[in-house]
Design a protein around this motif. Structure first.
Motif, short mmCIF file in Angstrom:
data_model
loop_
_atom_site.label_atom_id
_atom_site.label_comp_id
_atom_site.label_asym_id
_atom_site.label_seq_id
_atom_site.Cartn_x
_atom_site.Cartn_y
_atom_site.Cartn_z
N UNK A 198 -12.31 0.53 25.82
CA UNK A 198 -11.73 -0.85 25.54
C UNK A 198 -10.49 -0.74 24.65
N UNK A 199 -9.50 -1.51 24.93
CA UNK A 199 -8.42 -1.75 24.15
C UNK A 199 -8.71 -2.30 22.73
N UNK A 200 -8.61 -1.50 21.58
CA UNK A 200 -8.90 -2.08 20.38
C UNK A 200 -7.62 -2.29 19.42
N UNK A 201 -6.55 -2.13 19.98
CA UNK A 201 -5.21 -2.36 18.82
C UNK A 201 -5.25 -1.46 17.55
N UNK A 202 -5.69 -0.17 17.98
CA UNK A 202 -5.88 0.92 17.01
C UNK A 202 -4.35 1.12 16.60
N UNK A 203 -3.99 1.32 15.31
CA UNK A 203 -2.44 1.62 15.09
C UNK A 203 -2.98 3.02 13.87
N UNK A 204 -2.00 3.91 13.75
CA UNK A 204 -2.05 4.95 13.08
C UNK A 204 -0.74 5.08 12.43
N UNK A 205 -0.76 5.15 11.08
CA UNK A 205 0.65 5.49 10.50
C UNK A 205 0.49 6.84 9.75
N UNK A 206 1.71 7.75 9.52
CA UNK A 206 1.56 8.95 8.75
C UNK A 206 2.74 8.88 7.63
N UNK A 207 2.37 8.93 6.39
CA UNK A 207 3.09 8.71 5.44
C UNK A 207 3.49 10.00 4.54
N UNK A 208 4.69 10.37 4.25
CA UNK A 208 4.88 11.84 3.68
C UNK A 208 6.25 11.46 2.96
N UNK A 209 6.68 12.45 1.87
CA UNK A 209 7.61 12.21 0.85
C UNK A 209 7.48 11.05 0.14
N UNK A 210 6.29 10.93 -0.50
CA UNK A 210 6.06 9.76 -1.32
C UNK A 210 6.31 9.78 -2.72
N UNK A 211 7.27 9.05 -3.10
CA UNK A 211 7.77 9.05 -4.60
C UNK A 211 7.41 7.70 -5.41
N UNK A 212 7.62 7.54 -6.66
CA UNK A 212 7.45 6.46 -7.44
C UNK A 212 8.22 6.41 -8.59
N UNK A 213 8.39 5.24 -9.22
CA UNK A 213 9.06 5.12 -10.44
C UNK A 213 8.79 3.81 -11.13
N UNK A 214 8.51 4.04 -12.64
CA UNK A 214 8.36 2.71 -13.24
C UNK A 214 9.78 2.11 -14.11
N UNK A 215 10.88 2.92 -13.80
CA UNK A 215 12.06 2.69 -14.39
C UNK A 215 13.00 2.18 -13.07
N UNK A 216 14.18 1.39 -13.24
CA UNK A 216 15.01 0.99 -12.50
C UNK A 216 14.03 0.53 -11.24
N UNK A 217 13.31 -0.51 -11.58
CA UNK A 217 12.31 -0.99 -10.32
C UNK A 217 13.13 -2.14 -9.57
N UNK A 218 13.90 -1.26 -8.45
CA UNK A 218 14.88 -2.27 -7.75
C UNK A 218 14.85 -1.66 -6.44
N UNK A 219 15.01 -2.46 -5.39
CA UNK A 219 15.05 -1.92 -3.79
C UNK A 219 16.35 -1.25 -3.87
#
Length: 267
Positions: free
Chosen positions: A174-195
């Motif tokens: 049956x159709x279950x609306x499954x979604x799969x996402x694959x995330x790579x190159x993950x980075x973070x910072x707590x300075x210059x917290x701006x888009x």
């Protein structure tokens, strides 16, 4: 050419989600083979590739994430998100509030607005009339009251995403609306917290790893369980924001297989 900014404005927008989200660590050496196996049952999403940037809001001393880690209130986060690789000040961005109930079901509510409007609402309580979603505005104000109106942009997180969705017709399932996402190159910072600064930051996880997330309304179908078994993929306790918080404070944090004793450090 229609750019993603225009696509976001043209496509009917889902604003509320209820689903079970499970995460897995995938080695980049297995990634292409895994994707090929998934494509027997999934197809690429309408806009399959994106660069996601998040701003997570919290207090100066991270009281919101600490409350979640200690199971105070409900596990929740408030953030601003863009799917644009190079957003500008007038780009459409999402205000999102995520939470998880006692049964493990994740709830996400979002509304499309602009960065300055969202930031002013969360940090100062201004601009309610500019966000046409009374539920979201009320939820923001509840969080502002709980944390003494002290929420601010706290951590920036960025990553590249590849998205797949379930085929409408799979023989025997049956159709279950499954979604799969694959995330790579993950980075973070707590300075210059701006888009709008840049994508620079510290690595969130090892470079050779990819975070796969399965989003489903209930139990995973057998075909998906078989693929997970084929690649030896085990569900992990992991949160991008919690990981970034711990690392920014010099605290240990890593994905942890479900079932192992890890205390409350994975939200």
């Amino acid at each position: 050419m229609i750019y993603l900014k225009e696509k976001l404005l043209m496509k009917p927008l889902e604003t509320s989600f209820e689903r079970i989200e499970t995460k897995y660590l995938v080695s980049k050496t297995d990634l292409q083979d895994l994707i090929e196996d998934l494509k027997d049952y999934l197809v690429e999403d309408d806009y399959p590739t994106s660069t996601i940037s998040n701003i997570d809001f919290d207090t100066e001393d991270f009281q919101l994430i600490q409350d979640s880690l200690q199971d105070q209130h409900k596990k929740e986060k408030i953030r601003m998100r863009t799917y644009l690789a190079q957003p500008s000040a007038d780009s459409p961005v999402f205000l999102e509030i995520k939470s998880k109930d006692d049964s493990g079901i994740g709830h996400k509510h979002r509304v499309l607005s602009q960065s300055d409007t969202i930031t002013q609402l969360i940090t100062k309580g201004w601009g309610e009339d500019l966000i046409k979603d009374s539920f979201m505005v009320a939820e923001v104000q509840k969080l502002r009251q709980r944390y003494s109106e002290a929420l601010k942009p706290r951590i920036y997180i960025s990553y590249d995403r590849f998205s797949l969705k379930e085929k409408k017709k799979i023989p025997g399932f049956p159709y279950q609306k499954i979604r799969v996402t694959l995330d790579q190159n993950l980075t973070y910072r707590d300075k210059q917290v701006c888009l709008f600064a840049d994508k620079e930051g510290l690595p969130l996880i090892e470079d050779e790893l990819v975070i796969m997330e399965i989003k489903a309304p209930g139990d995973k179908p057998q075909w998906l369980e078989d693929i997970l078994d084929k690649y030896g993929l085990v569900e992990q306790k992991f949160s991008k924001y919690s990981c970034a918080y711990h690392k920014s404070q010099g605290l240990a944090y890593a994905p942890q297989p479900i079932g192992e004793s890890v205390g409350n450090a994975y939200v």
